[in-house]
Motif scaffolding. Structure first.
Motif, mmCIF file in Angstrom:
data_model
loop_
_atom_site.group_PDB
_atom_site.id
_atom_site.type_symbol
_atom_site.label_atom_id
_atom_site.label_comp_id
_atom_site.label_asym_id
_atom_site.label_seq_id
_atom_site.Cartn_x
_atom_site.Cartn_y
_atom_site.Cartn_z
ATOM 1 N N LYS A 186 25.950 -21.006 -18.393
ATOM 2 C CA LYS A 186 25.990 -22.436 -18.708
ATOM 3 C C LYS A 186 26.629 -22.684 -20.064
ATOM 4 O O LYS A 186 26.483 -21.894 -21.003
ATOM 5 N N ASN A 187 27.306 -23.808 -20.187
ATOM 6 C CA ASN A 187 27.978 -24.174 -21.422
ATOM 7 C C ASN A 187 26.992 -24.278 -22.582
ATOM 8 O O ASN A 187 27.281 -23.833 -23.697
ATOM 9 N N HIS A 188 25.801 -24.837 -22.338
ATOM 10 C CA HIS A 188 24.843 -24.990 -23.440
ATOM 11 C C HIS A 188 24.348 -23.644 -23.947
ATOM 12 O O HIS A 188 23.999 -23.510 -25.118
ATOM 13 N N GLN A 189 24.326 -22.612 -23.086
ATOM 14 C CA GLN A 189 23.949 -21.280 -23.538
ATOM 15 C C GLN A 189 25.008 -20.712 -24.483
ATOM 16 O O GLN A 189 24.690 -20.134 -25.526
ATOM 17 N N PHE A 190 26.282 -20.881 -24.121
ATOM 18 C CA PHE A 190 27.367 -20.435 -24.987
ATOM 19 C C PHE A 190 27.334 -21.192 -26.316
ATOM 20 O O PHE A 190 27.462 -20.593 -27.381
ATOM 21 N N GLN A 191 27.157 -22.508 -26.254
ATOM 22 C CA GLN A 191 27.164 -23.328 -27.467
ATOM 23 C C GLN A 191 26.030 -22.930 -28.409
ATOM 24 O O GLN A 191 26.199 -22.931 -29.631
ATOM 25 N N PHE A 192 24.853 -22.600 -27.856
ATOM 26 C CA PHE A 192 23.724 -22.188 -28.682
ATOM 27 C C PHE A 192 24.057 -20.911 -29.445
ATOM 28 O O PHE A 192 23.752 -20.785 -30.638
ATOM 29 N N ASN B 192 24.318 -20.795 -33.537
ATOM 30 C CA ASN B 192 23.218 -20.123 -34.221
ATOM 31 C C ASN B 192 23.407 -18.623 -34.411
ATOM 32 O O ASN B 192 22.631 -17.999 -35.129
ATOM 33 N N GLY B 193 24.410 -18.048 -33.751
ATOM 34 C CA GLY B 193 24.600 -16.608 -33.830
ATOM 35 C C GLY B 193 25.474 -16.196 -34.998
ATOM 36 O O GLY B 193 26.070 -17.019 -35.686
ATOM 37 N N LYS B 194 25.535 -14.905 -35.221
ATOM 38 C CA LYS B 194 26.372 -14.331 -36.268
ATOM 39 C C LYS B 194 27.613 -13.761 -35.603
ATOM 40 O O LYS B 194 27.538 -13.194 -34.520
ATOM 41 N N SER B 195 28.761 -13.901 -36.256
ATOM 42 C CA SER B 195 30.001 -13.439 -35.633
ATOM 43 C C SER B 195 30.731 -12.442 -36.514
ATOM 44 O O SER B 195 30.670 -12.514 -37.744
ATOM 45 N N TYR B 196 31.399 -11.511 -35.852
ATOM 46 C CA TYR B 196 32.320 -10.590 -36.495
ATOM 47 C C TYR B 196 33.592 -10.556 -35.662
ATOM 48 O O TYR B 196 33.568 -10.790 -34.460
ATOM 49 N N VAL B 197 34.694 -10.238 -36.324
ATOM 50 C CA VAL B 197 36.005 -10.307 -35.703
ATOM 51 C C VAL B 197 36.734 -8.989 -35.929
ATOM 52 O O VAL B 197 36.590 -8.362 -36.973
ATOM 53 N N ASN B 198 37.511 -8.564 -34.931
ATOM 54 C CA ASN B 198 38.505 -7.526 -35.163
ATOM 55 C C ASN B 198 39.804 -7.946 -34.498
ATOM 56 O O ASN B 198 39.959 -9.117 -34.141
ATOM 57 N N LYS B 199 40.732 -7.041 -34.341
ATOM 58 C CA LYS B 199 42.076 -7.406 -33.899
ATOM 59 C C LYS B 199 42.103 -8.010 -32.495
ATOM 60 O O LYS B 199 42.921 -8.881 -32.219
ATOM 61 N N TYR B 200 41.225 -7.555 -31.598
ATOM 62 C CA TYR B 200 41.299 -7.964 -30.201
ATOM 63 C C TYR B 200 40.171 -8.886 -29.753
ATOM 64 O O TYR B 200 40.342 -9.636 -28.801
ATOM 65 N N LEU B 201 39.005 -8.812 -30.396
ATOM 66 C CA LEU B 201 37.831 -9.533 -29.910
ATOM 67 C C LEU B 201 37.091 -10.222 -31.053
ATOM 68 O O LEU B 201 37.190 -9.815 -32.205
ATOM 69 N N VAL C 252 26.482 -12.823 -31.791
ATOM 70 C CA VAL C 252 25.216 -12.224 -31.363
ATOM 71 C C VAL C 252 24.063 -13.070 -31.872
ATOM 72 O O VAL C 252 24.034 -13.478 -33.026
ATOM 73 N N LYS C 253 23.095 -13.319 -30.996
ATOM 74 C CA LYS C 253 21.871 -14.054 -31.335
ATOM 75 C C LYS C 253 20.730 -13.427 -30.544
ATOM 76 O O LYS C 253 20.885 -13.120 -29.361
ATOM 77 N N GLU C 254 19.590 -13.235 -31.180
ATOM 78 C CA GLU C 254 18.424 -12.711 -30.457
ATOM 79 C C GLU C 254 17.919 -13.759 -29.483
ATOM 80 O O GLU C 254 17.902 -14.949 -29.789
ATOM 81 N N ASN C 255 17.471 -13.304 -28.289
ATOM 82 C CA ASN C 255 17.034 -14.264 -27.276
ATOM 83 C C ASN C 255 15.543 -14.198 -26.955
ATOM 84 O O ASN C 255 15.051 -15.000 -26.176
ATOM 85 N N GLY C 256 14.817 -13.247 -27.509
ATOM 86 C CA GLY C 256 13.373 -13.196 -27.307
ATOM 87 C C GLY C 256 12.928 -12.625 -25.975
ATOM 88 O O GLY C 256 11.762 -12.717 -25.615
ATOM 89 N N THR C 257 13.842 -12.044 -25.204
ATOM 90 C CA THR C 257 13.476 -11.396 -23.945
ATOM 91 C C THR C 257 13.755 -9.906 -24.071
ATOM 92 O O THR C 257 14.172 -9.422 -25.121
ATOM 93 N N GLU C 258 13.535 -9.177 -22.992
ATOM 94 C CA GLU C 258 13.790 -7.740 -23.010
ATOM 95 C C GLU C 258 15.172 -7.388 -22.490
ATOM 96 O O GLU C 258 15.552 -6.224 -22.482
ATOM 97 N N ASP D 268 21.576 -12.173 -26.986
ATOM 98 C CA ASP D 268 22.619 -12.956 -26.336
ATOM 99 C C ASP D 268 23.922 -12.578 -27.021
ATOM 100 O O ASP D 268 24.055 -12.705 -28.236
ATOM 101 N N ILE D 269 24.892 -12.119 -26.241
ATOM 102 C CA ILE D 269 26.166 -11.662 -26.776
ATOM 103 C C ILE D 269 27.275 -12.477 -26.126
ATOM 104 O O ILE D 269 27.345 -12.564 -24.904
#
Length: 110
Positions: A9-15, A19-28, A32-38, A79-80
């Motif tokens: 869902k779009n709202h899952q991506f938007q969250f 709220n997540g932390k991002s890192y970048v490299n040449k291709y990707l 990442v955000k913790e989701n509280g599940t296993e 959540d990645i």
């Protein structure tokens, strides 16, 4: 993806984007955000800027397969979101896999 589910869902991506932390490299780009599940939930985003539908689908398959084969290495409960950059259209599986593992190490989730 035995241990993971998909973000759909779009709202899952938007969250994760907001709220997540991002890192970048040449291709990707990886958010990442913790989701509280296993389980991990992974979403893959490939923009129209990357190429036509054939190229976009190929990049999506490469990212999904590289994650699937390495998913036992990743921590659980995350959540990645993986966003492909323009340069990912012209590379092969090994470059995508190494880029994914590099971002996982930067996030300290491997």
């Amino acid at each position: 993806m035995k241990f993971s589910e998909s973000l759909k869902k779009n709202h899952q991506f938007q969250f994760v984007y907001k709220n997540g932390k991002s890192y970048v490299n040449k291709y990707l780009v990886m958010y990442v955000k913790e989701n509280g599940t296993e389980k991990n939930r992974i979403g893959i985003c490939v923009s129209k800027k990357v190429g036509n539908s054939i190229v976009r689908h190929r990049v999506t398959r490469l990212v999904r397969e590289s994650y699937r084969l390495q998913e036992a290495m990743f921590n659980s409960g995350l959540d990645i979101v993986v966003v492909a950059r323009n340069s990912a259209a012209s590379v092969g599986y090994s470059e995508i896999e190494s880029a994914l593992l590099h971002l996982g190490k930067l996030h300290q989730i491997i």
